[in-house]
Scaffold this motif. Structure first.
Motif, mmCIF file in Angstrom:
data_model
loop_
_atom_site.group_PDB
_atom_site.id
_atom_site.type_symbol
_atom_site.label_atom_id
_atom_site.label_comp_id
_atom_site.label_asym_id
_atom_site.label_seq_id
_atom_site.Cartn_x
_atom_site.Cartn_y
_atom_site.Cartn_z
ATOM 1 N N GLY A 223 0.806 -1.221 0.000
ATOM 2 C CA GLY A 223 0.000 0.000 0.000
ATOM 3 C C GLY A 223 0.835 1.265 0.000
ATOM 4 O O GLY A 223 0.293 2.374 0.088
ATOM 5 N N SER A 226 0.836 3.248 -5.539
ATOM 6 C CA SER A 226 -0.356 2.820 -6.269
ATOM 7 C C SER A 226 0.015 1.997 -7.498
ATOM 8 O O SER A 226 1.145 2.063 -7.989
ATOM 9 C CB SER A 226 -1.175 4.036 -6.698
ATOM 10 O OG SER A 226 -0.528 4.713 -7.765
ATOM 11 N N SER A 227 -0.949 1.268 -7.973
ATOM 12 C CA SER A 227 -0.735 0.411 -9.141
ATOM 13 C C SER A 227 -0.436 1.222 -10.391
ATOM 14 O O SER A 227 0.148 0.714 -11.344
ATOM 15 C CB SER A 227 -1.977 -0.454 -9.383
ATOM 16 O OG SER A 227 -3.129 0.373 -9.562
ATOM 17 N N GLU A 258 -6.577 -2.946 -4.899
ATOM 18 C CA GLU A 258 -6.923 -1.592 -4.457
ATOM 19 C C GLU A 258 -8.430 -1.357 -4.547
ATOM 20 O O GLU A 258 -9.041 -0.787 -3.626
ATOM 21 C CB GLU A 258 -6.181 -0.560 -5.316
ATOM 22 C CG GLU A 258 -4.675 -0.533 -5.089
ATOM 23 C CD GLU A 258 -3.933 0.247 -6.144
ATOM 24 O OE1 GLU A 258 -2.770 0.622 -5.901
ATOM 25 O OE2 GLU A 258 -4.497 0.484 -7.247
ATOM 26 N N LYS A 259 -9.029 -1.801 -5.638
ATOM 27 C CA LYS A 259 -10.473 -1.604 -5.828
ATOM 28 C C LYS A 259 -11.275 -2.361 -4.776
ATOM 29 O O LYS A 259 -12.206 -1.801 -4.169
ATOM 30 C CB LYS A 259 -10.874 -2.061 -7.234
ATOM 31 C CG LYS A 259 -12.355 -1.863 -7.530
ATOM 32 C CD LYS A 259 -12.694 -2.272 -8.955
ATOM 33 C CE LYS A 259 -14.177 -2.074 -9.241
ATOM 34 N NZ LYS A 259 -14.528 -2.463 -10.641
ATOM 35 N N ARG A 262 -11.017 -0.700 -1.360
ATOM 36 C CA ARG A 262 -11.893 0.472 -1.233
ATOM 37 C C ARG A 262 -13.328 0.051 -0.985
ATOM 38 O O ARG A 262 -14.035 0.639 -0.150
ATOM 39 C CB ARG A 262 -11.804 1.331 -2.498
ATOM 40 C CG ARG A 262 -10.492 2.098 -2.645
ATOM 41 C CD ARG A 262 -10.601 3.156 -3.729
ATOM 42 N NE ARG A 262 -10.834 2.569 -5.053
ATOM 43 C CZ ARG A 262 -9.875 2.216 -5.896
ATOM 44 N NH1 ARG A 262 -8.590 2.369 -5.554
ATOM 45 N NH2 ARG A 262 -10.175 1.708 -7.074
ATOM 46 N N THR A 267 -7.425 -2.033 4.039
ATOM 47 C CA THR A 267 -6.207 -1.668 3.326
ATOM 48 C C THR A 267 -5.861 -2.673 2.237
ATOM 49 O O THR A 267 -6.352 -3.818 2.242
ATOM 50 C CB THR A 267 -5.013 -1.557 4.289
ATOM 51 O OG1 THR A 267 -4.682 -2.872 4.763
ATOM 52 C CG2 THR A 267 -5.325 -0.664 5.474
ATOM 53 N N VAL A 268 -5.011 -2.247 1.338
ATOM 54 C CA VAL A 268 -4.522 -3.134 0.275
ATOM 55 C C VAL A 268 -3.812 -4.339 0.877
ATOM 56 O O VAL A 268 -4.026 -5.484 0.448
ATOM 57 C CB VAL A 268 -3.575 -2.350 -0.662
ATOM 58 C CG1 VAL A 268 -2.814 -3.301 -1.586
ATOM 59 C CG2 VAL A 268 -4.368 -1.342 -1.477
#
Length: 321
Positions: A223, A226-227, A258-259, A262, A267-268
């Motif tokens: 985390g 970002s990707s 990540e999606k 959310r 968390t990731v």
């Protein structure tokens, strides 16, 4: 925290494991407060090895100083190649490494003892016989292999069953949501990716616990970036992570992670660890943390339940209709 049972380990085993192959543990620093904090979170498994620098000494200082031996599950490893890369998977090295580990750890036994590498030229039966001897002596509980292939674990257990001996109960392969691009350590196999689903089923069907190392793909799912920023990923990751895991396919898996994070309000890293725990029934995820708050976040991953559809989405990007 969630726990599993492993044969010949006399206490329940937390599914999140405190790894010590990183600072401050491997520097031999005083980690008593940090380790006690991990245990207070319900993380009762501590994973180390003969080659993790001062980690065994740091753990041993904590074990003797805080009187926690009865409360923890202790894992150490033996028979790692020497500094010249020469294989040393044999009974003599096994006993020498264990003797040194027990001395540094201030204990008379380890709960789980793993052969840190394999040597396919050594008959698996020879290793099983020696591990059973150490088990009979009360110096080790469960045992298994780290960086072994499933085929060699199966070979060892076939010998054990045929001779009425205790089989391997644990295997520690590379396993995460990321698919490893290349072998970065030498030996063993990664069981990540849909192509290795057969191997993962084999472990589950035979009741062999999986201790996943690189469960966050050496930080790819931390985390911290970002990707959408490969440049930031390259700056944050070490050379092993870049070589082994930084691919476009894995960045796409990070984006899906990540999606989903959310959507679930987590968390990731928690989603990535939950994937390891939900995709494999008898799995544990080893993570190294230098802050209690970070391990607290990781520990919460054990409570996240991912559906089969969500697991498939993370792996392949295929959503349920």
């Amino acid at each position: 925290m969630k726990y599993i049972d492993i044969a010949h380990v006399n206490k329940r085993v937390s599914r999140i494991v405190c790894g010590t192959a990183a600072a401050p543990y491997n520097t031999g620093a005083d980690c008593n407060e940090l380790l006690s904090g991990m245990l207070a979170l319900g993380v009762n498994v501590f994973d180390t090895a003969r080659v993790y620098g001062g980690a065994e000494r740091a753990l041993g200082r904590w074990i003797s100083g805080c009187g926690v031996r009865a409360d923890i599950v202790l894992i150490t490893k033996c028979c790692h190649p020497d500094i010249f890369g020469r294989r040393r998977v044999n009974a003599r090295a096994m006993r020498a490494d264990l003797k040194r580990s027990l001395s540094l750890l201030n204990t008379g036994y380890v709960d789980i003892f793993l052969l840190h590498r394999d040597d396919p030229s050594v008959p698996a039966g020879e290793l099983v016989e020696e591990l059973n001897a150490l088990h009979a002596e009360g110096r080790i509980g469960a045992f298994g292999g780290s960086n072994w292939t499933y085929a060699r674990v199966a070979e060892a257990n076939e010998y054990a069953y045929a001779h009425g001996l205790v089989p391997f109960a644990v295997s520690s392969p590379d396993f995460s949501l990321a698919v490893r691009a290349r072998d970065i350590w030498g030996g063993g196999e990664s069981i990540s990716g849909t192509d290795m689903a057969r191997v993962r089923r084999g472990y589950a069907e035979n009741g062999i616990a999986v201790l996943a190392y690189s469960a966050l793909a050496r930080g790819l799912f931390s985390g911290k970036f970002s990707s959408g920023s490969e440049r930031a990923a390259r700056a944050a990751l070490d050379k092993y992570a870049v070589k082994g895991y930084l691919t476009q396919d894995n960045l796409a898996r990070l984006a899906r992670c990540e999606k989903l994070a959310r959507m679930k309000g987590v968390t990731v890293a928690q989603i990535a660890l939950a994937y390891v725990l939900c995709a494999q029934p008898l799995s544990m995820a080893a993570v190294s943390c230098s802050r209690i708050a970070r391990m607290e976040e990781n520990a919460l991953a054990a409570d996240i339940v991912l559906s089969a559809e969500e697991i498939r989405y993370l792996e392949e990007g295929v959503a349920a209709h």
